[in-house]
Scaffold this motif. Structure first.
Motif, PDB file in Angstrom:
ATOM      1  N   LEU A  44       0.835  -1.194   0.000  1.00  0.00           N
ATOM      2  CA  LEU A  44       0.000   0.000   0.000  1.00  0.00           C
ATOM      3  C   LEU A  44       0.876   1.253   0.000  1.00  0.00           C
ATOM      4  N   GLY A  45       0.590   2.151  -0.906  1.00  0.00           N
ATOM      5  CA  GLY A  45       1.312   3.415  -0.982  1.00  0.00           C
ATOM      6  C   GLY A  45       2.428   3.441  -1.994  1.00  0.00           C
ATOM      7  N   GLN A  46       2.875   2.265  -2.468  1.00  0.00           N
ATOM      8  CA  GLN A  46       3.976   2.248  -3.429  1.00  0.00           C
ATOM      9  C   GLN A  46       3.585   2.886  -4.752  1.00  0.00           C
ATOM     10  N   ALA A  47       2.408   2.561  -5.247  1.00  0.00           N
ATOM     11  CA  ALA A  47       1.980   3.119  -6.535  1.00  0.00           C
ATOM     12  C   ALA A  47       1.867   4.633  -6.457  1.00  0.00           C
ATOM     13  N   ALA A  48       1.263   5.131  -5.384  1.00  0.00           N
ATOM     14  CA  ALA A  48       1.115   6.585  -5.226  1.00  0.00           C
ATOM     15  C   ALA A  48       2.472   7.267  -5.136  1.00  0.00           C
ATOM     16  N   ALA A  49       3.422   6.615  -4.459  1.00  0.00           N
ATOM     17  CA  ALA A  49       4.757   7.205  -4.338  1.00  0.00           C
ATOM     18  C   ALA A  49       5.448   7.269  -5.692  1.00  0.00           C
ATOM     19  N   GLU A  50       5.273   6.239  -6.515  1.00  0.00           N
ATOM     20  CA  GLU A  50       5.895   6.266  -7.836  1.00  0.00           C
ATOM     21  C   GLU A  50       5.258   7.342  -8.715  1.00  0.00           C
ATOM     22  N   VAL A  51       3.946   7.426  -8.695  1.00  0.00           N
ATOM     23  CA  VAL A  51       3.260   8.449  -9.492  1.00  0.00           C
ATOM     24  C   VAL A  51       3.716   9.846  -9.071  1.00  0.00           C
ATOM     25  N   GLY A  52       3.734  10.091  -7.756  1.00  0.00           N
ATOM     26  CA  GLY A  52       4.164  11.401  -7.266  1.00  0.00           C
ATOM     27  C   GLY A  52       5.606  11.690  -7.598  1.00  0.00           C
ATOM     28  N   GLY A  53       6.467  10.669  -7.491  1.00  0.00           N
ATOM     29  CA  GLY A  53       7.881  10.871  -7.784  1.00  0.00           C
ATOM     30  C   GLY A  53       8.140  11.184  -9.242  1.00  0.00           C
ATOM     31  N   LEU A  54       7.486  10.476 -10.145  1.00  0.00           N
ATOM     32  CA  LEU A  54       7.670  10.752 -11.567  1.00  0.00           C
ATOM     33  C   LEU A  54       7.189  12.163 -11.931  1.00  0.00           C
ATOM     34  N   ARG A  68      -0.034   7.401 -17.412  1.00  0.00           N
ATOM     35  CA  ARG A  68      -1.324   7.429 -18.099  1.00  0.00           C
ATOM     36  C   ARG A  68      -2.478   7.255 -17.101  1.00  0.00           C
ATOM     37  N   ALA A  69      -2.300   6.341 -16.147  1.00  0.00           N
ATOM     38  CA  ALA A  69      -3.357   6.050 -15.167  1.00  0.00           C
ATOM     39  C   ALA A  69      -2.739   5.219 -14.053  1.00  0.00           C
ATOM     40  N   ALA A  70      -3.401   5.198 -12.898  1.00  0.00           N
ATOM     41  CA  ALA A  70      -2.890   4.423 -11.767  1.00  0.00           C
ATOM     42  C   ALA A  70      -4.023   4.140 -10.793  1.00  0.00           C
ATOM     43  N   ASP A  71      -3.853   3.066 -10.026  1.00  0.00           N
ATOM     44  CA  ASP A  71      -4.715   2.811  -8.872  1.00  0.00           C
ATOM     45  C   ASP A  71      -3.797   2.377  -7.734  1.00  0.00           C
ATOM     46  N   GLU A  72      -4.301   1.700  -6.723  1.00  0.00           N
ATOM     47  CA  GLU A  72      -3.477   1.348  -5.570  1.00  0.00           C
ATOM     48  C   GLU A  72      -2.467   0.247  -5.878  1.00  0.00           C
ATOM     49  N   THR A  73      -2.648  -0.449  -6.997  1.00  0.00           N
ATOM     50  CA  THR A  73      -1.753  -1.556  -7.337  1.00  0.00           C
ATOM     51  C   THR A  73      -0.955  -1.308  -8.607  1.00  0.00           C
ATOM     52  N   TRP A  74      -1.578  -0.710  -9.600  1.00  0.00           N
ATOM     53  CA  TRP A  74      -0.983  -0.602 -10.925  1.00  0.00           C
ATOM     54  C   TRP A  74      -0.653   0.840 -11.279  1.00  0.00           C
ATOM     55  N   VAL A  75       0.489   1.014 -11.971  1.00  0.00           N
ATOM     56  CA  VAL A  75       0.848   2.285 -12.599  1.00  0.00           C
ATOM     57  C   VAL A  75       1.067   2.009 -14.081  1.00  0.00           C
ATOM     58  N   VAL A  76       0.333   2.724 -14.933  1.00  0.00           N
ATOM     59  CA  VAL A  76       0.456   2.572 -16.381  1.00  0.00           C
ATOM     60  C   VAL A  76       1.151   3.817 -16.924  1.00  0.00           C
ATOM     61  N   MET A  77       2.287   3.597 -17.593  1.00  0.00           N
ATOM     62  CA  MET A  77       3.150   4.690 -18.032  1.00  0.00           C
ATOM     63  C   MET A  77       3.402   4.638 -19.528  1.00  0.00           C
ATOM     64  N   ASP A  78       3.869   5.758 -20.052  1.00  0.00           N
ATOM     65  CA  ASP A  78       4.360   5.782 -21.424  1.00  0.00           C
ATOM     66  C   ASP A  78       5.527   4.813 -21.561  1.00  0.00           C
ATOM     67  N   GLN A  79       5.597   4.142 -22.689  1.00  0.00           N
ATOM     68  CA  GLN A  79       6.723   3.273 -22.980  1.00  0.00           C
ATOM     69  C   GLN A  79       7.866   4.103 -23.543  1.00  0.00           C
ATOM     70  N   VAL A  80       9.079   3.842 -23.080  1.00  0.00           N
ATOM     71  CA  VAL A  80      10.280   4.512 -23.588  1.00  0.00           C
ATOM     72  C   VAL A  80      11.099   3.466 -24.331  1.00  0.00           C
ATOM     73  N   GLU A  81      11.310   3.685 -25.599  1.00  0.00           N
ATOM     74  CA  GLU A  81      12.033   2.714 -26.418  1.00  0.00           C
ATOM     75  C   GLU A  81      13.498   2.652 -25.988  1.00  0.00           C
ATOM     76  N   PRO A  82      13.977   1.488 -25.581  1.00  0.00           N
ATOM     77  CA  PRO A  82      15.359   1.401 -25.092  1.00  0.00           C
ATOM     78  C   PRO A  82      16.381   1.577 -26.201  1.00  0.00           C
ATOM     79  N   GLY A  83      17.524   2.139 -25.827  1.00  0.00           N
ATOM     80  CA  GLY A  83      18.633   2.308 -26.744  1.00  0.00           C
ATOM     81  C   GLY A  83      19.921   1.873 -26.085  1.00  0.00           C
TER      82      GLY A  83
END
Length: 277
Positions: A44-54, A68-83
């Motif tokens: 609990l709180g990890q997802a919110a901390a990641e969203v706030g930190g980003l 893009r969206a988040a709840d208490e378990t999941w964070v959905v983010m933009d994909q960054v193409e690795p190089g």
């Protein structure tokens, strides 16, 4: 809930496919052709901390994935193409870190969320005005006690001595910097766009040397270039190299707590190096 189910519900978009890229991290193809990253949290709180930190990083105009969206378990983010790491990207990383740190914080320990996480370890963002005392009380001692209680670190004396002498070891006073907070090399994503993106922050106000010392802890491509580019924008205080072990003590203690006694010897060695200056 599966990654596909979570993303479809959060984005209200059908999912075409899912590929696991790391533990609890998934690339998700959307039916409309878009690609996102979904990260699952278990506490609990990890997802919110990641969203706030980003968001806190993005406020300083450094490359960080958009949420893009988040709840208490999941964070959905933009994909960054690795190089791949490059000298140009390293120069950009150094300049970006200087800009991030200069964005500042209201106090040491100030952050986007009061309850934060560094990896799977809880991290309290408790504000303080004096960095040496704050660092000892809220970063070193809690993890030292946890490591000792778990039996992972049996020689607390050197770290305790660092805490007792922290005022003389800390170097010149500095204003609170806006930190990534968990800036080991695995949280730097060298991207296809030629930039170095910052992921998985443990964001808080701290000493800027802490981010740079953590970047050096497990090795970082083109680190000398990163530091040189940083100093072109924001020169470090004299003696900063001798203070690297002091700033590495925090992540080393966290690793000792999370992963056991294998990190204890490195922690004690860093403490002794900090004491010797």
């Amino acid at each position: 809930m599966t990654p596909a189910e979570a993303v479809a519900e959060l984005l209200q978009t059908p999912v075409a496919g899912v590929v696991a890229v790391a533990a609890d991290v998934f690339e998700v193809d959307l039916a409309d052709g878009d690609l996102v990253v979904a990260k699952r949290h278990h506490r609990l709180g990890q997802a919110a901390a990641e969203v706030g930190g980003l968001a806190w990083l993005a406020e300083a105009a450094v490359p960080a994935p958009g949420v893009r969206a988040a709840d208490e378990t999941w964070v959905v983010m933009d994909q960054v193409e690795p190089g791949h790491p490059s000298v140009d990207a390293a120069v950009g990383l150094g300049r970006d870190l200087a800009r991030l740190h200069a964005a500042g914080a209201d106090a040491f320990g100030d952050g986007p969320t009061a309850d934060a996480w560094i990896g799977q370890a809880p991290m309290a963002n408790v504000p303080g005005r004096d960095w040496p005392g704050w660092y000892a009380e809220h970063r070193l001692l809690p993890y030292l006690r946890a490591a000792v209680d778990a039996g992972s670190l049996r020689d607390p004396g050197p770290v305790e001595a660092v805490c007792e002498r922290i005022g003389e070891l800390a170097g010149p006073p500095e204003a609170p910097a806006r930190l990534h907070g968990d800036l080991w090399s695995g949280n730097v994503l060298w991207a296809a766009d030629g930039r170095a993106w910052l992921i998985d922050p443990a964001a808080h106000g701290g000493h800027r040397e802490t981010d740079l010392a953590m970047l050096a802890l497990f090795g970082c491509p083109h680190l000398d270039t990163v530091i040189a580019a940083y100093e072109e924008v924001s020169p470090l205080a004299p003696g900063w190299r001798a203070r690297v072990p002091l700033h590495q003590l925090f992540p080393l203690l966290v690793h000792t707590v999370l992963f056991g006694a294998g990190y204890a010897r490195q922690t004690v060695s860093a403490a002794r190096a900090a004491l010797s200056g």
